[in-house]
Design a protein around this motif. Sequence first.
Motif, short mmCIF file in Angstrom:
data_model
loop_
_atom_site.label_atom_id
_atom_site.label_comp_id
_atom_site.label_asym_id
_atom_site.label_seq_id
_atom_site.Cartn_x
_atom_site.Cartn_y
_atom_site.Cartn_z
N GLY A 10 47.69 55.64 -60.87
CA GLY A 10 46.64 55.99 -59.91
C GLY A 10 47.24 56.31 -58.55
O GLY A 10 48.45 56.12 -58.32
N VAL A 12 47.01 54.83 -55.69
CA VAL A 12 47.61 53.69 -54.99
C VAL A 12 48.66 53.01 -55.90
O VAL A 12 49.80 52.76 -55.48
CB VAL A 12 46.54 52.67 -54.56
N GLY A 13 48.28 52.73 -57.16
CA GLY A 13 49.16 51.98 -58.06
C GLY A 13 50.53 52.61 -58.21
O GLY A 13 51.56 51.92 -58.22
N GLY A 55 47.73 50.28 -71.86
CA GLY A 55 46.48 49.54 -71.71
C GLY A 55 45.72 50.02 -70.50
O GLY A 55 46.16 50.91 -69.78
N ALA A 76 44.06 46.80 -59.56
CA ALA A 76 43.34 48.01 -59.12
C ALA A 76 41.84 47.73 -59.19
O ALA A 76 41.40 46.86 -59.94
CB ALA A 76 43.71 49.19 -60.03
N PRO A 127 40.92 48.36 -47.62
CA PRO A 127 41.21 49.56 -46.85
C PRO A 127 39.95 50.24 -46.36
O PRO A 127 38.90 50.16 -47.00
CB PRO A 127 41.95 50.45 -47.86
N GLY A 128 40.07 50.92 -45.23
CA GLY A 128 39.00 51.79 -44.77
C GLY A 128 39.12 53.12 -45.49
O GLY A 128 39.76 53.21 -46.55
N ASN A 133 40.90 61.51 -48.46
CA ASN A 133 39.53 62.02 -48.59
C ASN A 133 39.34 63.35 -47.85
O ASN A 133 38.43 64.11 -48.16
CB ASN A 133 38.51 60.99 -48.07
N1 LIG Z 1 37.90 52.79 -48.78
C1 LIG Z 1 38.03 53.36 -49.91
O1 LIG Z 1 37.92 54.57 -50.02
C2 LIG Z 1 38.34 52.47 -51.05
C3 LIG Z 1 38.42 51.12 -50.86
C4 LIG Z 1 38.74 50.32 -51.92
C5 LIG Z 1 38.96 50.88 -53.14
N2 LIG Z 1 38.84 52.21 -53.30
C6 LIG Z 1 39.10 52.75 -54.63
O2 LIG Z 1 40.44 52.53 -54.89
C7 LIG Z 1 40.82 53.29 -55.99
C8 LIG Z 1 42.20 53.77 -55.73
O3 LIG Z 1 42.48 54.92 -56.41
P1 LIG Z 1 43.56 55.05 -57.51
O4 LIG Z 1 43.76 56.49 -57.70
O5 LIG Z 1 44.74 54.19 -57.21
O6 LIG Z 1 42.76 54.60 -58.81
P2 LIG Z 1 42.67 53.31 -59.66
O7 LIG Z 1 41.25 53.19 -59.99
O8 LIG Z 1 43.35 52.19 -59.02
O9 LIG Z 1 43.53 53.69 -60.97
C9 LIG Z 1 43.33 54.86 -61.66
C10 LIG Z 1 44.16 54.83 -62.95
O10 LIG Z 1 43.47 54.08 -63.94
C11 LIG Z 1 43.76 54.62 -65.21
N3 LIG Z 1 42.64 54.86 -66.09
C12 LIG Z 1 42.64 54.65 -67.40
N4 LIG Z 1 41.46 54.93 -67.94
C13 LIG Z 1 40.67 55.34 -66.93
C14 LIG Z 1 39.32 55.76 -66.87
N5 LIG Z 1 38.53 55.81 -67.93
N6 LIG Z 1 38.85 56.12 -65.66
C15 LIG Z 1 39.62 56.06 -64.55
N7 LIG Z 1 40.90 55.63 -64.57
C16 LIG Z 1 41.42 55.29 -65.76
C17 LIG Z 1 44.44 55.95 -64.99
O11 LIG Z 1 45.78 55.78 -65.36
P3 LIG Z 1 46.32 56.04 -66.85
O12 LIG Z 1 45.65 57.28 -67.36
O13 LIG Z 1 47.78 56.18 -66.65
O14 LIG Z 1 45.94 54.83 -67.61
C18 LIG Z 1 44.35 56.20 -63.49
O15 LIG Z 1 45.53 56.78 -62.99
C19 LIG Z 1 39.74 54.34 -56.16
O16 LIG Z 1 38.97 53.99 -57.27
C20 LIG Z 1 38.95 54.22 -54.89
O17 LIG Z 1 37.62 54.59 -55.10
C21 LIG Z 1 38.56 53.02 -52.28
#
Ligand SMILES: NC(=O)c1ccc[n+]([C@@H]2O[C@H](COP(=O)([O-])OP(=O)(O)OC[C@H]3O[C@@H](n4cnc5c(N)ncnc54)[C@H](OP(=O)(O)O)[C@@H]3O)[C@@H](O)[C@H]2O)c1
Length: 273
Positions: A10, A12-13, A55, A76, A127-128, A133
């Motif tokens: 993802g 962040v990850g 997984g 995450a 995080p904000g 975005n």
């Molecule tokens: N202020 C803000 O904007 C704020 C605050 C807190 C949190 N957030 C959220 O923080 C997250 C950070 O983003 P991130 O890109 O690191 O995403 P994430 O939700 O941490 O991880 C996404 C990863 O999950 C895996 N995955 C597996 N199956 C999935 C499915 N059905 N749907 C979605 N993901 C799946 C994918 O990896 P694989 O395909 O390799 O398995 C994908 O790369 C976002 O969800 C965001 O909305 C935002």
Amino acid sequence: MRILVTGATGNVGRLVVDHLLAAGTAETAGTIEVRALTTNPAKAALPDGVEVVQGYLGRTETMPAALDGVDRMYLAPLPGTAREVLALAGKAGVDRVVALSGGQGSWWYGVQEAVNESGIDATHLEPGEFMLNSTMWAEQIRTTGVVRDAYPGSANAPIDLDDIAAVAATVLLEDGHLGRSYELTGPETISRAEMVRCIGAALGREIPFEELTHEQAVELLTPSMGEYARWYVDGMAELAAHPQQPTATVRELTGRPATTFAAWAVQHAGEFR
Ligand SMILES: NC(=O)c1ccc[n+]([C@@H]2O[C@H](COP(=O)([O-])OP(=O)(O)OC[C@H]3O[C@@H](n4cnc5c(N)ncnc54)[C@H](OP(=O)(O)O)[C@@H]3O)[C@@H](O)[C@H]2O)c1
């Protein structure tokens, strides 16, 4: 010490993996083992030195194997299965969780509640808005050279994802952060008009900001954001009246200043070209 990074491909990850690997070579060589969770190890292209396991947090039957032998976990944000995942983590002996979540009232707050209920020692990262975005303007900039949006004076302190990941790695490795919630922002309050100016400077041209009304912006965003479009535009209106102030948390925790939007725009100019 074995650390599981969930959502490891993802936005962040993936960066958390990089920061853990970098910390491993600098200070704690040989003592940190990074395990990365992905649904598709072949496609994930994770760096050498990472143990890749198959997984997903949303398919909890995959989690016992992923958690086996794990000491610490970057969680995450997936509120729907967080309780179940944390129960499995507790059973597996995980004794530290660093969770990306959100403050009270946000969609991600459920993660924070689940972590607190689990009884596992944890740190919450709140995080904000993400600088990323602003790529919602990329298509308009590419195709028309203009940004059409509401509230050019709406201002907040958006954060670079790399700074979130640097904080996550720091609190995974360093003691003294358990039981804390950290509000994470970028280093400065910046208006949407100023953000567009920074993107223009990074591209070497001026990008006019054509101001829309509240309702025009809701209409423009609804095809991509659905029911969240109104919530998002209402938020912009609120920030025009009460700009978000930055926190010093990134600098205090990582020892390096948080990335400015101008620097982020230079690094990400390709996404707007
Ligand atoms: N202020 C803000 O904007 C704020 C605050 C807190 C949190 N957030 C959220 O923080 C997250 C950070 O983003 P991130 O890109 O690191 O995403 P994430 O939700 O941490 O991880 C996404 C990863 O999950 C895996 N995955 C597996 N199956 C999935 C499915 N059905 N749907 C979605 N993901 C799946 C994918 O990896 P694989 O395909 O390799 O398995 C994908 O790369 C976002 O969800 C965001 O909305 C935002």
